[in-house]
Write an enzyme that holds these catalytic residues in place. Sequence first.
Site, mmCIF file in Angstrom:
data_model
loop_
_atom_site.group_PDB
_atom_site.id
_atom_site.type_symbol
_atom_site.label_atom_id
_atom_site.label_comp_id
_atom_site.label_asym_id
_atom_site.label_seq_id
_atom_site.Cartn_x
_atom_site.Cartn_y
_atom_site.Cartn_z
ATOM 1 N N CYS A 1 -2.063 75.801 -17.339
ATOM 2 C CA CYS A 1 -2.263 75.280 -18.022
ATOM 3 C C CYS A 1 -2.450 73.573 -17.592
ATOM 4 O O CYS A 1 -2.659 73.313 -17.508
ATOM 5 C CB CYS A 1 -0.163 74.956 -18.522
ATOM 6 N N LYS B 1 3.646 70.052 -30.929
ATOM 7 C CA LYS B 1 3.772 70.486 -30.292
ATOM 8 C C LYS B 1 3.251 71.688 -30.458
ATOM 9 O O LYS B 1 3.463 72.487 -31.141
ATOM 10 C CB LYS B 1 4.315 70.667 -29.584
ATOM 11 N N SER C 1 2.613 76.855 -24.136
ATOM 12 C CA SER C 1 4.149 75.306 -25.081
ATOM 13 C C SER C 1 3.492 74.150 -24.005
ATOM 14 O O SER C 1 3.254 73.810 -23.555
ATOM 15 C CB SER C 1 5.203 76.241 -24.059
ATOM 16 N N HIS D 1 -0.125 80.587 -21.470
ATOM 17 C CA HIS D 1 1.702 80.752 -20.384
ATOM 18 C C HIS D 1 1.791 82.864 -20.483
ATOM 19 O O HIS D 1 2.940 82.664 -20.627
ATOM 20 C CB HIS D 1 2.986 79.944 -20.679
ATOM 21 N N GLU E 1 2.337 83.975 -18.046
ATOM 22 C CA GLU E 1 3.501 84.453 -17.205
ATOM 23 C C GLU E 1 5.233 84.135 -17.608
ATOM 24 O O GLU E 1 5.900 84.688 -16.508
ATOM 25 C CB GLU E 1 3.264 83.845 -15.643
ATOM 26 N N ARG F 1 16.809 74.327 -25.590
ATOM 27 C CA ARG F 1 17.331 72.935 -25.028
ATOM 28 C C ARG F 1 17.113 71.759 -25.839
ATOM 29 O O ARG F 1 17.647 70.479 -26.326
ATOM 30 C CB ARG F 1 16.109 73.130 -24.117
#
Length: 312
Positions: A142, A163, A192, A235, A237, A249
Amino acid sequence: MPIKLPSTLPAFDVLTQEGVMVMSDSHAAHQDIRPLKIAILNLMPKKIETETQFARLIGANPLQIELTLIRPSEHISKTTSQAHIGAHYEAFQDVKDRKFDGLIITGAPIEHLDFEDVTYWDEMVEIIEWTQTNVHSTFGVCWGGMAMIHHFHGVQKHMLDAKAFGCFPQKNLAPASPYLRGFSDNFVIPVSRWTEMKQGEIDAVPALRTLIGSDHAGPCLIEDAEHRALYIFNHFEYDSETLKGEYDRDVAKGAPINVPMNYYPDDDPSRPPENRWRSHAHLLYSNWISEIYLTTPFDMDKIGQTTTDLRG
């Protein structure tokens, strides 16, 4: 063989419970082999979560891995206890005389800043240059990948109108690449980020080769053989609920956020998310570790002196 972790690292117990092979320092000392030395420069705020995610992936292979956690010398984490940092991390300035078979540079929540405005950018440049003499293969993730590609090739990152958030379909653009051995033609990867690097600007650099890309989210995995590096903008991971945590969040804060695309069943955030990337995540990192094993010098003093082609 397992990944060697300190028994006090939280990832040790987590991965042991998951069935991942882990080994303590005392056990590893009795094995008469040279482990692969892999380091993680962890720039993420949730350091324990991030180190566990990457340890899970690089530990799922038959080689013994010795993991070193690194932090920028000029940056103090405000979100992870200093006791954990002090017990398990080494400052870059304290390890820069050592050599590593592999290095992962993680993402960082600073993508809204120009690279040169990041408070530790000067040290990041030093680290990126250091990889050319002291690391056999580097994996930038990233923001870490964007920082490397920007420094080596001048490619710019661009802000997105909204986003990129969810599990975006990807295409295998280089089936013959050893890094994509066993990959399907199509799959999904969690995304993300608020920024992107444009495919046309990457294509304009002859040294760069796009291995994975998306019609919806742009380039994903880039090979830079000249610098013995891979760059991934997404991502693999991530845990099953990492995107959910980010979504919950932002909802709790009242921040504008879309439901992560193609993540919850029927896009319904009241239902448990489905992990549809785990197998390809393990494939990619296992292939990366295998390529390191096949090409790294046995004599670590020779790292950084090999040909730019990892198989040369």
